[in-house]
Design a protein around this motif. Sequence first.
Motif, PDB file in Angstrom:
ATOM      1  N   ILE A 306       1.013  -1.179  -0.247  1.00  0.00           N
ATOM      2  CA  ILE A 306      -0.102   0.612   0.262  1.00  0.00           C
ATOM      3  C   ILE A 306       1.051   1.331  -0.320  1.00  0.00           C
ATOM      4  O   ILE A 306       1.930   0.977   0.756  1.00  0.00           O
ATOM      5  N   ARG A 307       0.159   2.244  -0.988  1.00  0.00           N
ATOM      6  CA  ARG A 307       1.222   3.525  -1.099  1.00  0.00           C
ATOM      7  C   ARG A 307       0.314   3.996  -0.627  1.00  0.00           C
ATOM      8  O   ARG A 307       0.750   5.623  -0.134  1.00  0.00           O
ATOM      9  N   ALA A 308      -0.614   4.814  -0.299  1.00  0.00           N
ATOM     10  CA  ALA A 308      -2.100   5.229   0.007  1.00  0.00           C
ATOM     11  C   ALA A 308      -3.214   5.417   0.604  1.00  0.00           C
ATOM     12  O   ALA A 308      -3.728   3.691  -0.761  1.00  0.00           O
ATOM     13  N   LEU A 309      -3.796   5.511   1.677  1.00  0.00           N
ATOM     14  CA  LEU A 309      -4.546   4.924   2.365  1.00  0.00           C
ATOM     15  C   LEU A 309      -4.954   6.143   2.739  1.00  0.00           C
ATOM     16  O   LEU A 309      -5.387   6.008   3.354  1.00  0.00           O
ATOM     17  N   TYR A 310      -7.108   5.758   2.742  1.00  0.00           N
ATOM     18  CA  TYR A 310      -7.289   6.807   2.815  1.00  0.00           C
ATOM     19  C   TYR A 310      -8.598   5.993   3.413  1.00  0.00           C
ATOM     20  O   TYR A 310      -9.283   5.713   2.694  1.00  0.00           O
ATOM     21  N   LEU A 311      -9.230   6.712   4.847  1.00  0.00           N
ATOM     22  CA  LEU A 311     -10.193   6.230   5.558  1.00  0.00           C
ATOM     23  C   LEU A 311     -11.085   7.081   6.272  1.00  0.00           C
ATOM     24  O   LEU A 311     -11.355   7.164   7.240  1.00  0.00           O
ATOM     25  N   ASP A 312     -10.275   8.238   5.605  1.00  0.00           N
ATOM     26  CA  ASP A 312     -10.971   9.868   6.563  1.00  0.00           C
ATOM     27  C   ASP A 312     -12.248  10.244   6.670  1.00  0.00           C
ATOM     28  O   ASP A 312     -12.832   9.602   5.841  1.00  0.00           O
ATOM     29  N   GLN A 313     -12.940  11.375   7.577  1.00  0.00           N
ATOM     30  CA  GLN A 313     -13.522  11.460   7.248  1.00  0.00           C
ATOM     31  C   GLN A 313     -15.854  10.239   7.615  1.00  0.00           C
ATOM     32  O   GLN A 313     -16.083   9.900   6.674  1.00  0.00           O
ATOM     33  N   ASN A 314     -14.837   9.739   8.052  1.00  0.00           N
ATOM     34  CA  ASN A 314     -15.905   8.348   8.544  1.00  0.00           C
ATOM     35  C   ASN A 314     -16.220   8.720  10.239  1.00  0.00           C
ATOM     36  O   ASN A 314     -16.464   9.647  11.011  1.00  0.00           O
ATOM     37  N   GLN A 315     -16.726   7.484  11.067  1.00  0.00           N
ATOM     38  CA  GLN A 315     -17.001   7.115  12.090  1.00  0.00           C
ATOM     39  C   GLN A 315     -16.221   6.074  13.001  1.00  0.00           C
ATOM     40  O   GLN A 315     -16.791   5.588  13.198  1.00  0.00           O
ATOM     41  N   LEU A 316     -15.294   6.031  12.188  1.00  0.00           N
ATOM     42  CA  LEU A 316     -14.749   4.826  12.650  1.00  0.00           C
ATOM     43  C   LEU A 316     -13.953   5.392  14.059  1.00  0.00           C
ATOM     44  O   LEU A 316     -14.029   6.700  14.442  1.00  0.00           O
ATOM     45  N   ASN A 317     -14.445   4.153  15.141  1.00  0.00           N
ATOM     46  CA  ASN A 317     -13.231   5.102  16.614  1.00  0.00           C
ATOM     47  C   ASN A 317     -12.600   3.387  16.923  1.00  0.00           C
ATOM     48  O   ASN A 317     -11.943   2.705  16.123  1.00  0.00           O
ATOM     49  N   GLY A 318     -12.043   4.061  18.262  1.00  0.00           N
ATOM     50  CA  GLY A 318     -11.634   2.896  18.953  1.00  0.00           C
ATOM     51  C   GLY A 318     -10.544   3.443  18.715  1.00  0.00           C
ATOM     52  O   GLY A 318     -10.313   4.454  18.453  1.00  0.00           O
ATOM     53  N   THR A 319      -9.101   2.619  18.755  1.00  0.00           N
ATOM     54  CA  THR A 319      -7.352   3.277  18.720  1.00  0.00           C
ATOM     55  C   THR A 319      -6.688   2.494  17.196  1.00  0.00           C
ATOM     56  O   THR A 319      -7.551   1.579  16.490  1.00  0.00           O
ATOM     57  N   ILE A 320      -6.471   3.985  17.506  1.00  0.00           N
ATOM     58  CA  ILE A 320      -5.310   2.785  15.592  1.00  0.00           C
ATOM     59  C   ILE A 320      -4.373   1.999  16.038  1.00  0.00           C
ATOM     60  O   ILE A 320      -3.698   2.256  16.641  1.00  0.00           O
ATOM     61  N   PRO A 321      -4.547   0.919  14.877  1.00  0.00           N
ATOM     62  CA  PRO A 321      -3.756  -0.033  15.606  1.00  0.00           C
ATOM     63  C   PRO A 321      -2.425   0.312  14.773  1.00  0.00           C
ATOM     64  O   PRO A 321      -2.543   1.284  13.858  1.00  0.00           O
ATOM     65  N   LYS A 322      -1.067  -0.423  15.770  1.00  0.00           N
ATOM     66  CA  LYS A 322      -0.151  -0.218  15.637  1.00  0.00           C
ATOM     67  C   LYS A 322       0.823  -1.038  14.766  1.00  0.00           C
ATOM     68  O   LYS A 322       0.874  -0.948  14.271  1.00  0.00           O
ATOM     69  N   SER A 323      -0.373  -1.404  13.447  1.00  0.00           N
ATOM     70  CA  SER A 323       0.352  -2.482  12.819  1.00  0.00           C
ATOM     71  C   SER A 323       0.156  -1.313  11.424  1.00  0.00           C
ATOM     72  O   SER A 323       1.057  -1.732  10.199  1.00  0.00           O
ATOM     73  N   LEU A 324      -0.670  -0.154  11.426  1.00  0.00           N
ATOM     74  CA  LEU A 324       0.000   0.862  10.487  1.00  0.00           C
ATOM     75  C   LEU A 324       1.201   0.810  10.434  1.00  0.00           C
ATOM     76  O   LEU A 324       1.480   1.572   9.380  1.00  0.00           O
ATOM     77  N   GLY A 325       1.887   0.999  11.294  1.00  0.00           N
ATOM     78  CA  GLY A 325       3.565   1.484  11.319  1.00  0.00           C
ATOM     79  C   GLY A 325       4.110   0.054  10.705  1.00  0.00           C
ATOM     80  O   GLY A 325       5.456   0.616   9.993  1.00  0.00           O
ATOM     81  N   LEU A 326       3.985  -0.935  10.404  1.00  0.00           N
ATOM     82  CA  LEU A 326       4.483  -1.943   9.583  1.00  0.00           C
ATOM     83  C   LEU A 326       4.672  -1.383   8.434  1.00  0.00           C
ATOM     84  O   LEU A 326       4.681  -1.858   7.198  1.00  0.00           O
ATOM     85  N   LEU A 327       3.582  -0.263   7.510  1.00  0.00           N
ATOM     86  CA  LEU A 327       3.627  -0.281   5.905  1.00  0.00           C
ATOM     87  C   LEU A 327       4.366   0.255   5.402  1.00  0.00           C
ATOM     88  O   LEU A 327       4.654   1.893   4.932  1.00  0.00           O
ATOM     89  N   SER A 328       5.694  -0.170   4.763  1.00  0.00           N
ATOM     90  CA  SER A 328       6.915   0.621   4.403  1.00  0.00           C
ATOM     91  C   SER A 328       6.618   1.084   3.571  1.00  0.00           C
ATOM     92  O   SER A 328       7.717   1.494   2.741  1.00  0.00           O
ATOM     93  N   LYS A 329       5.667   0.878   2.802  1.00  0.00           N
ATOM     94  CA  LYS A 329       5.907   1.395   1.496  1.00  0.00           C
ATOM     95  C   LYS A 329       4.994   2.403   1.433  1.00  0.00           C
ATOM     96  O   LYS A 329       4.104   3.431   0.376  1.00  0.00           O
TER      97      LYS A 329
END
Length: 868
Positions: A306-329
Amino acid sequence: MVVSFAAHHVLFLVWFLPATFSLSFFFFKAESISNVSCNERDKQALLTLKRGLTDHERVLSSWSDHKDCCIWDGVLCDEKIGRVSELHLNNSKLSGEISGSLLQLEHLNYLDLSGNDFNCTPIPTFLGSMFSLAYLNLTSANFCGLIPHQLGNLSSLRYLSLGSNSDLYVDNLRWMSGLSAIQHLDLSYSDLHREVDWLQIMSKFPSLSELYLYYCQLDSLNPSLGFVNFTSLRVLHLSENHFNHEIPNWFSNLSTSLLKLFMYGNSLKGNIPPSIFNLEKLEFLDLGINSLNGPIPSSVGNLSCIRALYLDQNQLNGTIPKSLGLLSKLETLFVGKNSFTGTVDEGHFRKLSKLKKLYMSEAPLFFNVNSNWVPPFQLDYASMSSIKIGPNFPSWLQSQKSLSFLDMSMSGISGKAPGWFGNWISNITFINLSNNRIECDVSDIFLSSTVKVLNIANNTFYGPISTFLCQKKIRKNKLEVLDVSNNLLSGELSHCWKYWQSLIHLNLGSNNLVGGIPYSMGALVNLQSLRLQNNSIWGDIPSSLKKCLNLRLIDMGDNHLSVIPLWIGEITNLIVLRLRSSEFKGYIPQQICQLSSLRVLDLANNSLSGSIPNCLKNISAMALPESYDISFSYLSSFMYSYANVSYAENVQLVPKGNELEYKENLKFVRLIDLSSNNLSGSIPVEISDLFELRFLNLSRNHLMGKIPEKIGSMKELESIDFSRNHLSGKIPPSMSNLTFLGLLDLSYNNLSGRIPSSTQLQSFDSVWYIGNPQLCGDPLPKNCTIEDQSLNRSPIGSVEDDSKNSSFYIGMGAGFSTGFWAICGALYFNRTWRHAYFGFANEIKDWIYVTTMIKMNLLEKLRACLNK
């Protein structure tokens, strides 16, 4: 600061579109490629095509009968047989008619007419007979009407793009079954809502690799389908439709070769299915601007490409997972405008060495990193507004050498800015640090020629404004927006404005500035808004400002100024003029009526005298609907956009007695506030012609006379305040027509008679009518006597009572009674008059009785007829 996020998605989208989709933004030159001679039949066909086209830019000037057509601009021939095989006529500003002579180009396999203007004509049906076509591009060419079914005959077609022709539609898509070779299909902006089976039809193309159906008015992704056969799909773009349901299960069956998935702006609901994050080759995922809820699945870490990830302007909740930090590209991460909670720390960015764009704004997150943290990335875009970053100024920013956009407004940063701050921001193009408590000497800030927006409003910046404005280091600046309002800046305005001629929006309000407005400010010829409100500026407004013909907004309220200049009428594009509470004296100049675009006129709380100009009806922006309002096109001047992010002007107004801030909604306001002055005379009847006015406040003056009879024609009025004047007469019955009124204050005048009956007027509390001793009727506790009621009767000729005659005779009776008792005193003391009078009375009493009874009988008969 307002971010146009839909535009953001489009902005970053173009980075990731495949090479096969990109349009050729150059005019194709065949001359350097082809070495063969043109077929004569093909040449004549092209000359016929040229004659039907309007060539505004003379791009077809090389199409001459005296030249080989294979070296014409935009023409490519097959080198073996000398026949025309490709036409590259994109972005050539062509219009007119596409000739059927194209059918004679038997070997034409590539036709690109995109980016032209064919004036909303239908797509030619004969294109469906050009069987050799493998590439057909009509994108953004202003075609309209039904997409011809004949295009389904093009069995060799691999590339079909009809996108961005906003008035195309289909009655069905069954004709598409003939496009057996199609690989790239773009019908975006076409109306496809009539075809309910669009998904099943599209999934039957075995070679389909790219499908673009955004803005197509589709309303269902057919969630009931268990399987959709998109086995070759690499790009799927279904954004800006009306799906309004959960992401279907069949998304888990999408080809594992899928590279790009666009689903923004679809009103999608429910959770993000973890199966989407199993598409390991996915490079671009956009689920932004929907109504998705729940947490981000931790399986997001599976998107290794993945190079671009858009999840903005929703109603997502909870904590942001640290697995995002694995997306090296990962290069672009948009997760802002959600309901996330908890902390973001170093672990969320552990392997994000390629991250360039980060949007986390407007999510209740705490950005908690160590003070000595050095990020693995170099951002060029950081939007982190309204998340908790402070209290200390984030030291990690010093390592960001490539940053061009920074928004850390409302981030809880307080205390003294670090020493490196002033030089560090000198190369950032867009800076928004507003609404924090940053303490800094403004003299330490240096701006390079790259800085276009500096917004440090609502902080504790201090120091003399002149030192900042007159620094030699920033004399080549290109600043377009400067907002330093609500700080502690001091001193007089400088004479260095000639170095700031790029300014469009200037806000120095709510500081400790003193002195006069320098004549040199007239050098700001590009200025659209000038805000000096709430300072201690005194004296005249310099006439040099009339050179600033682009001004749309002037706010000099809460100062110590002298008179409203006569030349104000020369700034004809002015939309907002706020001069309240600035000690203005003298008259309101008639020249204000020349400001036909004016929507807000706020001169309240001054010492203005004289009468209200009777020419206010000439302000057409307050008299005409928006469709006729020439100022409507200027309203975008309240917004400044850079890189799809907007700076919005805000103005403090008092529309209904309470001060409110107007920002994006400023364009809807139409207001006149002349309250708390020394104005005299009457309310001009011409003010009733301002049919679009919403807020009118003339209170606390010395106005006399009547309320204009036709005030009820101003049907958009939401607020009227005429209180504390010397108005007299009745409340006009037409005021009952004002159904939008939310505030009406007529208190403390000399109004009389009955309050007209209407649902609206009786809904206000009696406090808004008090101070008018002769006023009666609901909601006042005073009931109306016959005498009181007569004061509210309409004049002869009105149709507001039962009949003309009833009003006349009731008025005559009241007048007779009043006259009788006025004369009785004189008759009592003068015997001769008394005998003469009663002699005369005896002679006419019978005549009066007979005449009155006849009239009353006629009146009763008329009432009986009307009741039937």
